[in-house]
Structure formats: C-alpha cells, structure tokens
Write a protein that holds these residues in place. Sequence first.
Motif: not given
Length: 231
Positions: A163-173, A217-224
């Motif tokens: 399981v990867p770190d979801p960063g600023p999001a809620d969950e990831a796989l 991944i970091t840039a996209q999740l931050k903007k989303l």
Amino acid sequence: MTLAAVALLAGCGNGDEGPEDGRSGAVTEDSAEGTAAGRTNGGPLDAAGLESAAVTEADLPEYTFTVFKQGTVLGSKGKPAEPAACQPVEDIRLRSPEPAPTAAAARSVHPKKDTKATDITLYAYAEAADAEELLARVRDAAKSCTGYENDMGLNPTVTGLPVPDPGPADEALAFKRELSGTAHWYRVVRSGSNVAVFSWQGLVAHKNAGEAPDEVITAQLKKLTETAGTG
C-alpha cells in the motif's frame, strides 16, 4: 504553453496490449485545458472543474504533455475478463471503471529528456461512497486475481503491491499487470469523491523497473486536493 490535444480515448490497452489512447481529431488548447474550476451545485467537481484539477505544464515545466479530451467515460468494455474477479483490474486498464464517474479527464506526461511516460486519469464522483466503492473493488481484485484472459485473448498476470502513501489524499492502492516481460504499474488514489489513476510501463528486467514517478504523483495529488478542497 504547448499542449498536444487528442480525441476521446477508445478504451484500448497500452504497450503489450495495443495503443491506449486511440489518438485522432485535435481539439483546441483552450478546450483541452478546460475552463475555470467548476462544481455541481457547489459540491463535486464537474467536467470543467476536474480538468482544472489536472496537472499542466505550469505544474511540471520539465515535462511534455499529451492532453486527452475530457468526458464522463474515456473507454469502453469488450469481452468480460475471465475470471470475473479480475474485471475491476481490467476496467482500470480500459478506463471504464465501475461505478461510472460523473466526469473524467486524462493526460500522458513524460520528462523532456526521457521517454518514460506516466498516464494520469482523473475521475469525479457525485458521492465519496462511489469513489470508495471503486477503490474497494480494485483492491479486492488486486488481492484475489493472479491472472486472467482479457478481451484481446491475452493472459496478463496481476500482482498486488504494498500500500503506497496516499500523501494529501485519503487512501491508495497499487498493483502491476505483466505480460511477456513488460509490466504496467498502477497506483489508484482516492481524495474525497475523486479518484486519480497513475500508470507507467517498462521491461521487468530493467534495473529501475517499477520505480514510481513520485514528482508527477505528488504534483497531481496536490493540485487535485487543493482544487477539490479535499486536502
């Protein structure tokens, strides 16, 4: 800013399973970039809002972009996967997830000094529960599905990944799909009622095979998360 714009995705695979994008029919730069961020009645992102939440060259200036036309569905299903437990994994490849999103947007990016591309697909849902269901379906499939026959008669194998770190999001796989020495790595991330799918491919034998494109991944999740207010 130069953005290559192409037509609606045809729902085919990439790499070992044929072209992913089915490129034809240009759209304008303005339509590819979308308009100002929009929401449906002040709630979930609409199509224009989702496009505004997608990364552009301003976010990743060292990357070259191919931007695909936005819509509600970017792909289509063919012959069902066999066994059926693998269908959610195949749906991610075909860009036709279940539950179906209310809006979708996609692009492919690669460093200007490298050809290794990362495909990004964003899905917006009316309810967070729908996005959660998508993650649950894909998570279960990645755990139970070891291989399947797809609509092209090919038999890729599937491996669930840590399981990867979801960063600023809620969950990831994360999972990978492999065929004839070529692998496609996927990271699926949920932020509120929105889902981001990242995929990249390479030869399994390569030293850095599977290395995640963390900058993208970091840039996209931050903007989303910032655009949707889910961070």
